[in-house]
Write a protein that holds these residues in place. Structure first.
Motif, short mmCIF file in Angstrom:
data_model
loop_
_atom_site.label_atom_id
_atom_site.label_comp_id
_atom_site.label_asym_id
_atom_site.label_seq_id
_atom_site.Cartn_x
_atom_site.Cartn_y
_atom_site.Cartn_z
N GLY A 1 -8.18 17.36 10.22
CA GLY A 1 -7.04 17.93 10.77
C GLY A 1 -6.67 17.23 12.06
O GLY A 1 -5.68 17.70 12.51
N GLU A 2 -7.44 16.28 12.22
CA GLU A 2 -7.03 15.40 13.60
C GLU A 2 -5.84 14.59 13.20
O GLU A 2 -5.65 13.88 12.15
N ARG A 3 -4.82 14.50 14.15
CA ARG A 3 -3.57 13.58 14.09
C ARG A 3 -3.69 12.52 14.61
O ARG A 3 -4.32 12.36 15.99
N SER A 4 -3.14 11.31 14.29
CA SER A 4 -3.03 10.04 14.91
C SER A 4 -1.83 9.56 14.57
O SER A 4 -1.28 9.55 13.41
N HIS A 5 -1.39 8.64 15.64
CA HIS A 5 -0.18 7.97 15.32
C HIS A 5 -0.61 6.57 15.30
O HIS A 5 -1.12 5.92 16.09
N ARG A 6 0.02 5.72 14.30
CA ARG A 6 -0.47 4.40 13.76
C ARG A 6 0.96 3.84 13.76
O ARG A 6 1.99 4.19 13.22
N LYS A 7 0.91 2.28 13.83
CA LYS A 7 1.85 1.55 13.50
C LYS A 7 1.37 0.46 12.40
O LYS A 7 0.38 0.12 12.62
N VAL A 8 1.73 0.69 11.35
CA VAL A 8 1.33 -0.11 10.03
C VAL A 8 2.23 -0.99 9.48
O VAL A 8 3.52 -0.82 9.49
N PHE A 9 1.71 -2.16 8.78
CA PHE A 9 2.37 -2.99 7.94
C PHE A 9 2.20 -2.76 6.44
O PHE A 9 1.01 -3.05 5.93
N PRO A 10 3.10 -2.05 5.83
CA PRO A 10 2.79 -1.57 4.48
C PRO A 10 2.79 -2.84 3.42
O PRO A 10 3.64 -3.74 3.66
N HIS A 11 2.01 -2.86 2.50
CA HIS A 11 1.90 -3.96 1.45
C HIS A 11 1.71 -3.26 0.13
O HIS A 11 2.25 -3.94 -0.89
N LEU A 12 1.35 -2.03 -0.15
CA LEU A 12 1.14 -1.77 -1.48
C LEU A 12 1.18 -0.33 -1.73
O LEU A 12 0.61 0.52 -0.91
N LEU A 13 1.74 0.35 -2.78
CA LEU A 13 1.55 1.72 -3.15
C LEU A 13 0.40 1.87 -4.20
O LEU A 13 0.72 0.84 -5.41
N ILE A 14 -0.51 2.58 -4.00
CA ILE A 14 -1.51 2.83 -5.25
C ILE A 14 -1.63 4.32 -5.90
O ILE A 14 -1.31 5.24 -5.03
N LEU A 15 -1.45 4.27 -7.09
CA LEU A 15 -1.60 5.71 -7.75
C LEU A 15 -3.05 5.55 -8.38
O LEU A 15 -3.05 4.88 -9.25
N LYS A 16 -3.80 6.48 -7.87
CA LYS A 16 -5.21 6.62 -8.50
C LYS A 16 -5.65 8.14 -8.86
O LYS A 16 -5.42 8.81 -7.90
N GLN A 17 -5.77 8.44 -9.80
CA GLN A 17 -6.22 9.66 -10.26
C GLN A 17 -5.06 10.71 -9.83
O GLN A 17 -5.36 11.71 -9.44
N ASN A 18 -3.75 10.14 -10.04
CA ASN A 18 -2.54 11.32 -9.91
C ASN A 18 -2.52 11.45 -8.26
O ASN A 18 -1.68 12.43 -7.96
N VAL A 19 -2.99 10.65 -7.39
CA VAL A 19 -3.00 10.83 -6.08
C VAL A 19 -2.30 9.36 -5.52
O VAL A 19 -2.68 8.34 -5.85
N TRP A 20 -1.21 9.54 -4.78
CA TRP A 20 -0.61 8.29 -4.10
C TRP A 20 -1.40 8.09 -2.73
O TRP A 20 -1.77 8.71 -2.08
N TYR A 21 -1.58 6.54 -2.68
CA TYR A 21 -2.05 5.97 -1.27
C TYR A 21 -1.12 4.95 -1.10
O TYR A 21 -0.39 4.14 -1.91
N LEU A 22 -0.92 4.61 0.39
CA LEU A 22 -0.32 3.41 0.88
C LEU A 22 -1.54 2.51 1.51
O LEU A 22 -2.33 2.84 2.20
N TYR A 23 -1.57 1.40 0.90
CA TYR A 23 -2.37 0.31 1.21
C TYR A 23 -1.52 -0.50 2.41
O TYR A 23 -0.53 -1.05 2.11
N ALA A 24 -2.06 -0.36 3.75
CA ALA A 24 -1.42 -0.94 4.73
C ALA A 24 -2.51 -1.55 5.92
O ALA A 24 -3.53 -1.18 5.85
N TYR A 25 -1.85 -2.80 6.75
CA TYR A 25 -2.62 -3.16 8.00
C TYR A 25 -2.15 -2.12 9.04
O TYR A 25 -1.08 -2.02 9.22
N CYS A 26 -3.35 -1.89 9.69
CA CYS A 26 -3.38 -0.58 10.65
C CYS A 26 -3.41 -1.57 11.97
O CYS A 26 -4.40 -2.28 12.31
N THR A 27 -2.61 -1.56 12.68
CA THR A 27 -2.43 -2.28 14.20
C THR A 27 -3.57 -1.94 15.00
O THR A 27 -4.16 -2.72 15.73
N ALA A 28 -3.79 -0.58 15.13
CA ALA A 28 -4.67 -0.09 16.01
C ALA A 28 -6.30 -0.22 15.52
O ALA A 28 -7.07 -0.58 16.14
#
Length: 307
Positions: A159-186
């Motif tokens: 439940g912890e929130r964090s603000h990130r700046k990311v460089f998005p590279h790819l969307l991944i669908l795995k087992q019906n769940v979507w993920y974002l693969y990105a470089y996190c500057t933090a």
């Protein structure tokens, strides 16, 4: 007056996506404390507004947010746009001009929206989902295509929130769940973010140099925020076969001595027991015994609620 100010805040955010509390207070003639109180009330209505502290902070709304479908009738849209147009003729306010454009565009495009990319058409939302998860996927996909940095608010499993700046590279669908693969500057490293845990997403003007990688380098064996796994064997009733094939994959379901079983290596997090119980009595944990005991305890706990 209160609700007029709240609507004004909403349209300002829809136009600019990010503003400062002091700026809103001056614009609407109220205190900063009042602005924050109104923001709290708006978030209680499921409007994804977030507040970021610090020099670079502010009040912002997700780029994936749109006014709910069917919010206004045709006549209400016409009256609203006419009223905004009349006021703007006197004020020449860029924010009102933007709000007017958004209202007109939404009315024209108000239909079931889906995420389209290449040869795929994807509706990622649940039935009756007015927040349109698909809109979020479309924003992520557009940022990848345009090589544009994103500012996101991410909510982890605790439940912890964090603000990130990311460089998005790819969307991944795995087992019906979507993920974002990105470089996190933090973190100064690539991370896999569960799309459903991205609360807000803001497109920035910043671009980046994408990193070229081979398909084999993509971490497809990740788990949802967890390194723990469990090798599980299930006995499955005929009624639960469709559930097992969809969740675990048909290649992991087999028949032995007239009975159906499934084997899989699964992320061992707090959602696993709930997922098993969602199949009702059609799923029985054969091994490991520790997982079977956890499922039994949770089933007993639920049963006590109905006694």
């Amino acid at each position: 007056m209160k609700y007029q100010i709240m609507m004004g805040i909403l349209f300002t955010l829809l136009s600019r996506r990010k503003v400062f509390a002091g700026e809103l207070a001056g614009k609407f003639g109220v205190s900063v404390r009042t602005i924050y109180r109104y923001i709290d009330e708006m978030t209680c209505c499921n409007i994804p507004i977030d507040v970021s502290r610090g020099p670079q902070g502010g009040i912002y709304i997700s780029d994936a947010f749109k006014l709910p479908k069917g919010l206004m009738s045709k006549e209400e849209y016409a009256r609203a746009t006419d009223a905004i147009f009349a006021v703007n003729e006197q004020l020449h306010d860029p924010v009102l001009e933007s709000a007017l454009e958004k209202l007109r565009a939404q009315f024209k495009a108000e239909q079931r929206e889906t995420f389209v990319t290449g040869n795929l058409l994807i509706d990622g939302g649940t039935w009756g989902d007015e927040r349109k998860f698909s809109d979020k996927l479309a924003v992520l996909d557009r940022a990848i295509t345009e090589i544009r940095a994103l500012e996101i608010e991410y909510v982890d499993r605790g439940g912890e929130r964090s603000h990130r700046k990311v460089f998005p590279h790819l969307l991944i669908l795995k087992q019906n769940v979507w993920y974002l693969y990105a470089y996190c500057t933090a973190r100064k490293a690539f991370r896999t973010f569960k799309a459903g845990r991205i609360r807000t997403v803001i497109e920035t003007e910043e671009t980046f140099a994408p990193v070229a990688f081979q398909r084999e380098e993509i971490p497809l064996r990740f788990w949802t925020d967890s390194e723990r796994t469990v090798d599980a064997l299930f006995e499955i009733s005929p009624s639960a076969l469709p559930f097992a094939e969809e969740w675990l994959g048909v290649e992991n379901v087999f028949e032995r001595n007239g009975k159906h079983f499934a084997e899989a290596t699964l992320p061992d997090d707090e959602s696993l027991v709930g997922k098993i119980l969602s199949a009702g009595g059609g799923f029985c944990v054969v091994s490991p015994a520790s997982l079977a005991e956890r499922v039994k305890k949770e089933a007993d706990r639920i049963a006590t609620l109905y006694r």
